[in-house]
Scaffold this active site. Structure first.
Site, mmCIF file in Angstrom:
data_model
loop_
_atom_site.group_PDB
_atom_site.id
_atom_site.type_symbol
_atom_site.label_atom_id
_atom_site.label_comp_id
_atom_site.label_asym_id
_atom_site.label_seq_id
_atom_site.Cartn_x
_atom_site.Cartn_y
_atom_site.Cartn_z
ATOM 1 N N ARG A 79 40.156 66.416 23.481
ATOM 2 C CA ARG A 79 41.139 65.350 23.699
ATOM 3 C C ARG A 79 42.266 65.908 24.570
ATOM 4 O O ARG A 79 42.938 66.863 24.173
ATOM 5 C CB ARG A 79 41.692 64.852 22.359
ATOM 6 C CG ARG A 79 42.850 63.878 22.514
ATOM 7 C CD ARG A 79 43.332 63.302 21.176
ATOM 8 N NE ARG A 79 44.434 62.383 21.429
ATOM 9 C CZ ARG A 79 45.698 62.568 21.042
ATOM 10 N NH1 ARG A 79 46.036 63.635 20.344
ATOM 11 N NH2 ARG A 79 46.625 61.697 21.347
ATOM 12 N N HIS A 123 50.993 60.395 26.952
ATOM 13 C CA HIS A 123 51.495 61.326 25.943
ATOM 14 C C HIS A 123 52.892 61.750 26.398
ATOM 15 O O HIS A 123 53.160 62.941 26.604
ATOM 16 C CB HIS A 123 50.529 62.505 25.779
ATOM 17 C CG HIS A 123 50.651 63.239 24.474
ATOM 18 N ND1 HIS A 123 49.602 63.440 23.608
ATOM 19 C CD2 HIS A 123 51.710 63.823 23.883
ATOM 20 C CE1 HIS A 123 50.010 64.130 22.548
ATOM 21 N NE2 HIS A 123 51.305 64.375 22.688
ATOM 22 N N GLU A 168 51.244 58.050 19.806
ATOM 23 C CA GLU A 168 52.407 58.006 18.910
ATOM 24 C C GLU A 168 53.578 57.196 19.449
ATOM 25 O O GLU A 168 54.644 57.752 19.748
ATOM 26 C CB GLU A 168 52.880 59.437 18.602
ATOM 27 C CG GLU A 168 51.810 60.319 17.999
ATOM 28 C CD GLU A 168 52.364 61.676 17.552
ATOM 29 O OE1 GLU A 168 53.478 62.034 17.949
ATOM 30 O OE2 GLU A 168 51.684 62.353 16.766
ATOM 31 N N ASN A 294 47.181 60.553 13.823
ATOM 32 C CA ASN A 294 47.738 61.913 13.827
ATOM 33 C C ASN A 294 48.425 62.131 12.488
ATOM 34 O O ASN A 294 49.315 61.368 12.116
ATOM 35 C CB ASN A 294 48.765 62.086 14.947
ATOM 36 C CG ASN A 294 48.125 62.035 16.330
ATOM 37 O OD1 ASN A 294 46.893 62.000 16.461
ATOM 38 N ND2 ASN A 294 48.944 62.030 17.353
ATOM 39 N N TYR A 296 50.284 65.021 9.980
ATOM 40 C CA TYR A 296 50.833 66.363 9.764
ATOM 41 C C TYR A 296 51.350 66.557 8.355
ATOM 42 O O TYR A 296 51.195 67.624 7.772
ATOM 43 C CB TYR A 296 51.954 66.647 10.778
ATOM 44 C CG TYR A 296 51.416 66.832 12.176
ATOM 45 C CD1 TYR A 296 50.942 68.072 12.590
ATOM 46 C CD2 TYR A 296 51.326 65.767 13.065
ATOM 47 C CE1 TYR A 296 50.415 68.254 13.856
ATOM 48 C CE2 TYR A 296 50.792 65.935 14.337
ATOM 49 C CZ TYR A 296 50.339 67.182 14.721
ATOM 50 O OH TYR A 296 49.798 67.363 15.967
ATOM 51 N N GLU A 347 44.935 64.184 15.748
ATOM 52 C CA GLU A 347 45.722 65.416 15.656
ATOM 53 C C GLU A 347 45.918 65.769 14.196
ATOM 54 O O GLU A 347 46.119 64.890 13.353
ATOM 55 C CB GLU A 347 47.136 65.280 16.269
ATOM 56 C CG GLU A 347 47.184 65.191 17.764
ATOM 57 C CD GLU A 347 48.609 65.039 18.299
ATOM 58 O OE1 GLU A 347 49.570 65.454 17.621
ATOM 59 O OE2 GLU A 347 48.738 64.483 19.400
#
Ligand code: PNW
Length: 447
Positions: A79, A123, A168, A294, A296, A347
């Protein structure tokens, strides 16, 4: 017990991820125009180490070696993101074919190595010329984005397996126009919500512009989602968690998957809500083929602010390591959104202060992080969630936005003096998982 490919659904795709500004460098080569990050990095105090992406990992010149590295890990997919200012230096109109040539070489390089190309179109490197005209606060930017998407899809077409429009949008609106931590560094909630709406509209317009030029099942968007837990079951903590979930997650999920903004948050935003024109929500919510997630960390919310649970471990970003949050998030998406498309984890990763020792880089915390989060994905799949792939963030250490080069997320260590790449233990561990070959990297036992 260590996980294997067999713990995942058939055809599950494993890859690594990067983004253009974070790795490419070559900021003034082959006709690239300036982006808002070039500008932002030059404003005093914006970037921790006062650095920028002028050179970064010099990937623009080193891409063949970097693709070899990815192949060497046994990855199925890569990616990457396309830098808009390489394609349209002024953000609209004139197309710079040298910019398209670069991504064509990169995509063909992936195909030659048996890697699936997964492209992200935005991005965060907005052409500065568009910022000068208002950036995402201007509704026009949504239509310029669709024009750019059409140009890229026209050249790369079905050689690319999937196209994500935006990475995002929470970061490119709230973090950038309200919190002021990312370019363009503004602090105004009303502007941030206008930006968020125009980003979502730009996504819808881009999807419409690209259909027919790209593979079937190849269009989607990537959201950063953070499940919000209450600090206790007291009413005010539950309300705080619901608010956090609404501003962070539902504000983006609901327009995309239900064609509406969440009512409770719309109320809470009062006069700051965006102007929504007739037809916008239908445009935003048109069907797509996948949703990129994504993940985290989670948030833990109390009435008087965020709570840091004692006994948890934290990464160098200060983010709590909470793998179960990923399972919970994926299961919740399936439960709450009947029109949910197939999911990809686009991600997931962690920053730790890595140091080489001899010719190795030992990063046991990161190995443990990846192992635990991959197990979390496998659990969600076993609970019936349609999740089809996982991309580790990131292939290599890179320019970590407001943190400059002070945070390392890579599977591969980068020596910024020499541009040498060194596989960390986490890369060796990931390679063992992907290839089924044994690894010499110990994995700490689960708690
Ligand atoms: C993501 N937050 O950024 C980005 O997609 C990557 O480019 C970045 O390197 C990676 O995560 C690690 O930070 C985020 O404040 C930045 O919640 C900030 C937040 C979330 C994601």
């Amino acid at each position: 017990m260590t996980i294997t490919r067999n713990d995942f659904p058939d055809g599950f795709v494993f890859g690594v991820a990067t983004s253009s500004y974070q790795i490419e460098g070559a900021a003034r080569e082959d006709g690239r125009g300036p982006s808002i990050w070039d500008t932002f990095c030059r404003e005093p105090g914006r970037i921790r180490d006062a650095s920028n992406g002028d050179v970064a990992c010099d990937h623009y010149h080193r891409w063949p070696g970097d693709l070899d590295l990815i192949r060497g890990l046994g990855a199925d997919a890569y990616r990457f993101s396309v830098a808009w200012p390489r394609i349209q230096p002024d953000g609209k109109g004139r197309v710079n074919s040298a910019g398209l040539d670069f991504y064509e070489r990169l995509v063909d390089g992936m195909l030659e190595r048996g890697l699936e190309p997964h492209a992200t179109l935005y991005h965060w490197d907005l052409p500065q010329a568009l910022q000068d005209a208002g950036g995402w606060v201007s509704r026009d930017t949504a239509f310029h984005f669709a024009e750019y998407a059409h140009v890229v899809a026209g050249r790369l077409g079905d050689r690319v397996v999937s196209y994500a429009t935006l990475n995002e949008p929470w970061c490119s609106s709230i973090l950038s126009y309200q919190i002021g931590e990312h370019a363009p560094g503004l602090r105004d909630r009303r502007l941030a919500l206008a930006a968020a709406h125009h980003l979502l509209l730009g996504h819808g317009e881009a999807v419409a512009a690209m259909r027919g030029l790209v593979r079937e099942a190849g269009l989607g968007i990537v959201l950063n989602l953070q499940p919000a837990y209450p600090a206790s079951d007291r009413g005010e903590d539950v309300a705080a968690a619901r608010l956090a979930d609404g501003t962070f997650n539902r504000w983006f999920l609901d327009p995309l998957l239900r064609a509406e903004y969440p009512e409770d948050i719309w109320e809470a935003y009062g006069a700051d809500v965006p102007e929504v024109q007739p037809g916008d929500l239908a445009r935003i919510a048109q069907p797509t083929d996948f949703l990129g997630v994504n993940y985290y960390s989670r948030s833990v919310n109390g009435a008087s602010g965020n709570v840091r649970p004692a006994g948890s471990s934290y990464t160098q970003m200060g983010w709590e390591v909470y793998p179960q949050g990923l399972t919970d998030l994926l299961v919740r998406l399936k439960g709450d959104y009947p029109d949910l498309p197939p999911l990809f984890i686009t991600e997931n990763g962690a920053a730790y202060p890595d140091e080489p020792s001899g010719d190795r880089v030992h990063d046991p915390e990161r190995v443990r992080y990846f192992q635990a989060h991959l197990e979390a994905v496998a659990r969600a799949a076993r609970q019936g969630v349609d999740v089809r792939g996982y991309f580790a963030w990131s292939l290599m250490d890179n320019f970590e936005w407001a943190y400059g080069y002070t945070r390392r997320f890579g599977l591969v260590y980068v020596d910024y003096e020499t541009q040498a790449r060194v596989l960390k233990d986490s890369a060796r561990w990931y390679r063992a998982l992907l290839t089924g070959q044994p690894s010499d990297v110990p994995v700490a036992a689960d708690d």
